[in-house]
Design a protein around this motif. Structure first.
Motif, PDB file in Angstrom:
ATOM      1  N   GLU A 149       1.276   4.219  -2.841  1.00 12.59           N
ATOM      2  CA  GLU A 149       1.143   5.652  -2.552  1.00 12.59           C
ATOM      3  C   GLU A 149       2.365   6.421  -3.041  1.00 12.59           C
ATOM      4  O   GLU A 149       2.240   7.464  -3.672  1.00 12.59           O
ATOM      5  CB  GLU A 149       0.942   5.867  -1.055  1.00 12.59           C
ATOM      6  CG  GLU A 149      -0.420   5.426  -0.558  1.00 12.59           C
ATOM      7  CD  GLU A 149      -0.527   5.432   0.963  1.00 12.59           C
ATOM      8  OE1 GLU A 149       0.407   5.924   1.653  1.00 12.59           O
ATOM      9  OE2 GLU A 149      -1.542   4.932   1.471  1.00 12.59           O
ATOM     10  N   ARG A 150       3.542   5.897  -2.747  1.00 23.21           N
ATOM     11  CA  ARG A 150       4.776   6.590  -3.133  1.00 23.21           C
ATOM     12  C   ARG A 150       4.943   6.648  -4.649  1.00 23.21           C
ATOM     13  O   ARG A 150       5.506   7.603  -5.175  1.00 23.21           O
ATOM     14  CB  ARG A 150       5.990   5.939  -2.498  1.00 23.21           C
ATOM     15  CG  ARG A 150       6.092   6.219  -1.013  1.00 23.21           C
ATOM     16  CD  ARG A 150       7.373   5.641  -0.437  1.00 23.21           C
ATOM     17  NE  ARG A 150       7.451   5.899   0.977  1.00 23.21           N
ATOM     18  CZ  ARG A 150       8.039   6.955   1.520  1.00 23.21           C
ATOM     19  NH1 ARG A 150       8.608   7.853   0.754  1.00 23.21           N
ATOM     20  NH2 ARG A 150       8.077   7.107   2.827  1.00 23.21           N
TER      21      ARG A 150
ATOM     22  N   ARG B 237       0.836  -1.213   0.000  1.00 24.39           N
ATOM     23  CA  ARG B 237       0.000   0.000   0.000  1.00 24.39           C
ATOM     24  C   ARG B 237       0.868   1.259   0.000  1.00 24.39           C
ATOM     25  O   ARG B 237       0.631   2.200  -0.764  1.00 24.39           O
ATOM     26  CB  ARG B 237      -0.944   0.006   1.198  1.00 24.39           C
ATOM     27  CG  ARG B 237      -1.876   1.201   1.211  1.00 24.39           C
ATOM     28  CD  ARG B 237      -2.963   1.079   2.245  1.00 24.39           C
ATOM     29  NE  ARG B 237      -3.786  -0.106   2.068  1.00 24.39           N
ATOM     30  CZ  ARG B 237      -4.774  -0.230   1.178  1.00 24.39           C
ATOM     31  NH1 ARG B 237      -5.053   0.772   0.382  1.00 24.39           N
ATOM     32  NH2 ARG B 237      -5.467  -1.333   1.085  1.00 24.39           N
ATOM     33  N   GLU B 238       1.896   1.276   0.837  1.00 22.59           N
ATOM     34  CA  GLU B 238       2.779   2.439   0.881  1.00 22.59           C
ATOM     35  C   GLU B 238       3.547   2.583  -0.437  1.00 22.59           C
ATOM     36  O   GLU B 238       3.750   3.699  -0.927  1.00 22.59           O
ATOM     37  CB  GLU B 238       3.759   2.351   2.049  1.00 22.59           C
ATOM     38  CG  GLU B 238       4.601   3.602   2.191  1.00 22.59           C
ATOM     39  CD  GLU B 238       5.589   3.546   3.337  1.00 22.59           C
ATOM     40  OE1 GLU B 238       6.351   4.520   3.459  1.00 22.59           O
ATOM     41  OE2 GLU B 238       5.615   2.551   4.086  1.00 22.59           O
TER      42      GLU B 238
END
Length: 147
Positions: A57-58, A53-54
């Motif tokens: 996002e990044r 998920r991160e």
């Protein structure tokens, strides 16, 4: 600063990236990975243990897109997925030794190629480009939303 000079900078950076990628990949003697896979590997290299998920996002993309890329990279032996001990629903990403070796070899070739090209420039141009490196890193980080 004009639109024309900003466009020239963007074009030069894009050309430089493409030329370095092509030449370094040829030197390594491997088929180039798709840009999206390379982005995931570079992100995991910078942020070991990052979650899907991160990572999404990044990179500004959907988690299912990252999951697909992670599956492809895992199957290719370049990424390792590990369950987070604190939250078993979360997967943490790590580079495999094969990925680290591949990225190191590519980095060495890219550095050699760029160093040779810089050596061919006159001193003022070379100094200006090397002095701009920290500012270019800050620009990239800002555009990625990290700065």
């Amino acid at each position: 600063m004009t639109d024309e000079t900003v466009d020239q900078l963007g074009g030069a950076l894009g050309d430089l990236h493409r030329l370095l990628r092509r030449a370094a990949t040829q030197r390594v003697g491997r088929t180039a990975l798709p840009d999206a896979q390379v982005e995931v590997l570079r992100l995991v290299q910078r942020w070991p243990g990052i979650g899907v998920r991160e990572a999404a996002e990044r990179l500004g993309t959907a988690p299912n897109t990252i999951s697909t890329l992670v599956g492809e990279l895992t199957a290719a032996g370049l990424l390792h997925r590990e369950r987070d001990p604190a939250d078993r629903r979360t997967v943490r990403l790590e580079l495999t030794d094969a990925a680290r070796e591949r990225m190191a070899a590519y980095g060495r070739h890219r550095c050699d190629l760029l160093g040779a090209a810089l050596a061919g420039l006159d001193d003022p141009d070379r100094a200006a480009l090397l002095a701009a490196a920290p500012a270019l890193r800050r620009l990239a980080d800002r555009m990625a939303g990290h700065g």
